[in-house]
Design an enzyme around this catalytic site. Structure first.
Site, short mmCIF file in Angstrom:
data_model
loop_
_atom_site.label_atom_id
_atom_site.label_comp_id
_atom_site.label_asym_id
_atom_site.label_seq_id
_atom_site.Cartn_x
_atom_site.Cartn_y
_atom_site.Cartn_z
N LYS A 32 5.00 6.40 -3.36
CA LYS A 32 6.28 7.13 -3.30
C LYS A 32 7.21 6.65 -4.42
O LYS A 32 7.76 7.43 -5.16
CB LYS A 32 6.91 6.92 -1.92
CG LYS A 32 8.23 7.60 -1.74
CD LYS A 32 8.75 7.45 -0.32
CE LYS A 32 10.20 7.92 -0.23
NZ LYS A 32 10.74 7.80 1.11
N GLU A 42 1.47 -4.05 -5.48
CA GLU A 42 0.03 -3.99 -5.18
C GLU A 42 -0.59 -2.76 -5.85
O GLU A 42 -1.63 -2.84 -6.50
CB GLU A 42 -0.20 -3.88 -3.66
CG GLU A 42 0.17 -5.12 -2.87
CD GLU A 42 1.60 -5.09 -2.37
OE1 GLU A 42 2.46 -4.41 -2.98
OE2 GLU A 42 1.86 -5.78 -1.36
N GLY A 50 7.49 6.89 3.81
CA GLY A 50 6.12 6.53 3.46
C GLY A 50 5.15 6.68 4.63
O GLY A 50 4.08 7.26 4.51
N ARG A 51 5.55 6.19 5.80
CA ARG A 51 4.64 6.22 6.95
C ARG A 51 4.61 7.59 7.63
O ARG A 51 3.91 7.78 8.61
CB ARG A 51 5.01 5.12 7.95
CG ARG A 51 6.45 5.14 8.40
CD ARG A 51 6.83 3.83 9.08
NE ARG A 51 8.25 3.76 9.41
CZ ARG A 51 9.20 3.36 8.56
NH1 ARG A 51 8.88 3.00 7.33
NH2 ARG A 51 10.46 3.30 8.93
N GLU A 81 6.70 -0.52 11.78
CA GLU A 81 7.64 -0.46 10.65
C GLU A 81 8.85 0.41 11.06
O GLU A 81 9.96 0.21 10.59
CB GLU A 81 6.96 0.10 9.40
CG GLU A 81 7.68 -0.29 8.12
CD GLU A 81 6.91 0.04 6.85
OE1 GLU A 81 6.75 1.23 6.53
OE2 GLU A 81 6.46 -0.90 6.16
N HIS A 98 -16.24 -4.83 25.17
CA HIS A 98 -17.09 -6.02 25.09
C HIS A 98 -16.42 -7.12 24.28
O HIS A 98 -17.09 -8.03 23.79
CB HIS A 98 -18.45 -5.65 24.51
CG HIS A 98 -19.15 -4.65 25.39
ND1 HIS A 98 -19.92 -5.02 26.47
CD2 HIS A 98 -19.11 -3.29 25.39
CE1 HIS A 98 -20.38 -3.93 27.08
NE2 HIS A 98 -19.89 -2.87 26.45
N LYS A 117 8.89 -9.38 -0.68
CA LYS A 117 8.59 -8.82 -2.00
C LYS A 117 9.35 -9.58 -3.08
O LYS A 117 8.78 -9.96 -4.10
CB LYS A 117 9.07 -7.35 -2.07
CG LYS A 117 8.17 -6.31 -1.51
CD LYS A 117 8.73 -4.95 -1.98
CE LYS A 117 8.30 -3.80 -1.13
NZ LYS A 117 9.00 -2.55 -1.46
#
Ligand code: F6P
Length: 542
Positions: A207, A213, A269-270, A355, A386, A506
């Protein structure tokens, strides 16, 4: 000063009611209201929600709806759809719902209708996807694209990778999809290890186009490509496209803005997987199926906007989350899809829920005096049975479960589906009703073993059931959770659409990078723990 929510009459009424219901067992609640399995359920747009195995009565729901009304929930929902700047701290509208609105809709932001631009980008994406899928978009050496690598992180990764996995059944199988998110070089190295650069397309999804990253991975990808093409930078145009709101940064990176698919600052973003960020999804499943997914989202949006409180799936789920978080003080919700294709759904939901609602101050900046967002986690069933279900059944903590299941398998082989569905039903039954001391003894269990084999039960769950997983149903399911998250945030009076919690780390990381790389200076000004770790790292690295 606190937010006042706990002092409100509806909250106090819920607290009083909670005292009367907290110790009631689901066995008793079902005995008192034998039909609750049918009446504490709601169905809309092909999604059935059974919420009867929750520690609630009809009175609980009535009081929760009263709380919602006192928080002006329906006005707040309208405010979101209308494009009011409900993302208070960033002064932005929140209009992921506009991304899936039909061409004929109209949504105004700052005086202009945004729907035409939404569909312009969708059309541009469709044309591009048709060319790649049809082999007409070729690489720098004229070979068709076979491999698509999405580079992005957070909302620019989790939605795309989840949707690719979820809809793999509908995907074009001669295309290979990879997703690189982590700045750990291993992620990139392993993703491209068996790929031919001449047949590889990179989608740089960001965005902001500044995320360290993503930009680090994008630079590495460009170097990897150019080393194949002898440094010929003309290759970038055929092998890189960008998904972003930031045209200047895209151009500065060297990607022609002709090859950029745009979205806007009113898309969080999400909440962006159905915007241009969904390009990898559209490449995988094709424009028609992508539009089916958007239509599914839109159906749930319309339901959320118009259905009365007591039939409104996201509102019911959101209010139940508040009930558990704030009255039972539950810490976590396990999301347990009994559908292998949804294996990345819990990871996707973690960003969406945590978030969004991991906030400790109200929209006015006052500290809250109640818990906000729960911890979401999970794995597909039956695998989790399990591993961690032991704790959900017999541990000391109360964990709320969302079971998700489908009547029809996309891979109907033998009796797998019946065994799968028998398991999901058995789990919610066992969690709710358990197994009593008498039942265990009557099986001839030696007395010393009895306590270990008694299931206390009274462990709540929702069961979400649909006919089969499809692009449309995936859209509905995601919108269900998105809107449930918003409902919770309205009750808690927090901003579900900012994410300031990411910032400090950050900034500190940017400060530490040169310190790690430095050989000369030993002047470190962090705390003694961080200073020691930096020194240790430098030593080990040498
Ligand atoms: O994690 C913080 C965040 O800003 C997320 O909200 C976002 O999805 C992610 O980083 C990636 O951001 P971008 O798409 O700008 O690279």
């Amino acid at each position: 000063m606190t937010s006042g929510l706990k002092a409100s009459q509806p909250w106090k009424d819920l607290q009083t009611h909670f005292e009367s219901i907290r110790d009631q067992h689901l066995r008793e609640l079902f005995a008192q209201d034998p039909d609750r399995g049918a009446t504490l359920a709601a169905e809309a747009v092909g999604i059935y929600l059974d919420y009867s195995k929750n520690r609630i009565s009809k009175e609980t729901m009535r009081l929760l709806f009263a709380l919602a009304e006192s928080c002006s929930l329906q006005e707040r929902i309208e405010a979101m759809f209308r494009g009011e700047k409900i993302n208070n701290t960033e002064q932005r509208a929140v209009l992921h719902t506009a991304l899936r609105a039909p061409r004929t809709a109209s949504v105004m932001v700052d005086g202009s209708d945004i729907i035409p631009q939404v569909h312009e980008v969708l059309d541009k994406m469709s044309a591009f996807c048709d060319r790649v899928r049809g082999g007409q978009w070729t690489g720098h050496s004229d070979r068709p694209i076979r491999n698509i690598v999405n580079i992005g992180i957070g909302g620019s990764d989790l939605g795309p990778v989840m949707a690719y996995e979820a809809l793999r059944h509908f995907s074009q199988r001669n295309l290979v999809f990879r997703f690189v998110s982590n700045v750990d070089a291993t992620d990139f190295a392993e993703a491209v290890a068996d790929l031919d650069p001449a047949e590889t397309l990179f989608i740089v999804a960001s965005k902001t186009f500044t995320t360290i990253e993503t930009m680090t991975n994008a630079n590495t990808a460009r170097d990897w490509l150019l080393s194949h093409f002898g440094g010929d930078t003309a290759a970038v145009a055929k092998h890189f496209v960008a998904l972003s709101t930031n045209a200047d940064k895209v151009a500065a990176f060297g990607i022609d803005t002709e090859n950029m698919f745009e979205f806007w600052d009113w898309v969080g973003g999400r909440y962006s997987m159905e915007s241009a960020i969904g390009l990898s999804t559209m490449l995988a499943i094709g424009p028609t199926a992508f539009h089916e997914m958007l239509a599914g989202f839109h159906e749930m949006d319309e339901h959320f906007r118009s259905a009365p409180l007591d039939q409104n799936l996201p509102i019911i789920m959101g209010l139940l989350a508040v009930w558990y978080a704030n009255f039972f003080q539950v810490e976590t919700t396990a999301v347990l899809p009994y559908e292998q294709y949804l294996k990345r759904f819990p990871a996707y939901l973690q960003q969406l829920t945590m978030e969004s609602n991991g906030k400790y101050v109200t929209t006015e900046g006052q500290p809250v005096d109640y818990q906000t967002g729960m911890i979401y986690w999970g794995e597909p069933g039956t695998n989790g049975q399990h591993s961690f279900y032991q704790l959900i059944h017999l541990g000391t903590r109360l964990v709320v479960c969302d079971f998700i299941a489908f009547a029809k398998s996309l891979n109907p082989i033998g009796n797998h589906q019946d065994v799968l569905i028998a398991n999901v039903l058995a789990q919610s039954e066992a969690l709710a009703f358990g197994k009593t001391d008498d039942e265990v003894r009557s099986e001839g269990t030696p007395p010393w073993l009895v306590p270990h084999r008694v299931f206390p039960g009274n462990r709540p769950s929702n069961t979400i059931l649909a006919e089969a997983l499809s692009p449309g149903v995936l859209g509905k399911l995601i919108a269900l959770y998105e809107h449930s998250v918003y409902v919770q945030s309205v009750i808690w009076n927090i901003d579900a659409f900012d994410q300031w919690g990411v910032e400090l780390g950050k900034v500190l990381a940017m400060r530490i990078v040169p310190e790690l790389e430095s050989h000369a200076s030993d002047d470190l000004y962090h705390d003694s723990s961080t200073n020691s770790l930096i020194r240790r790292y430098r030593k080990l690295r040498r």
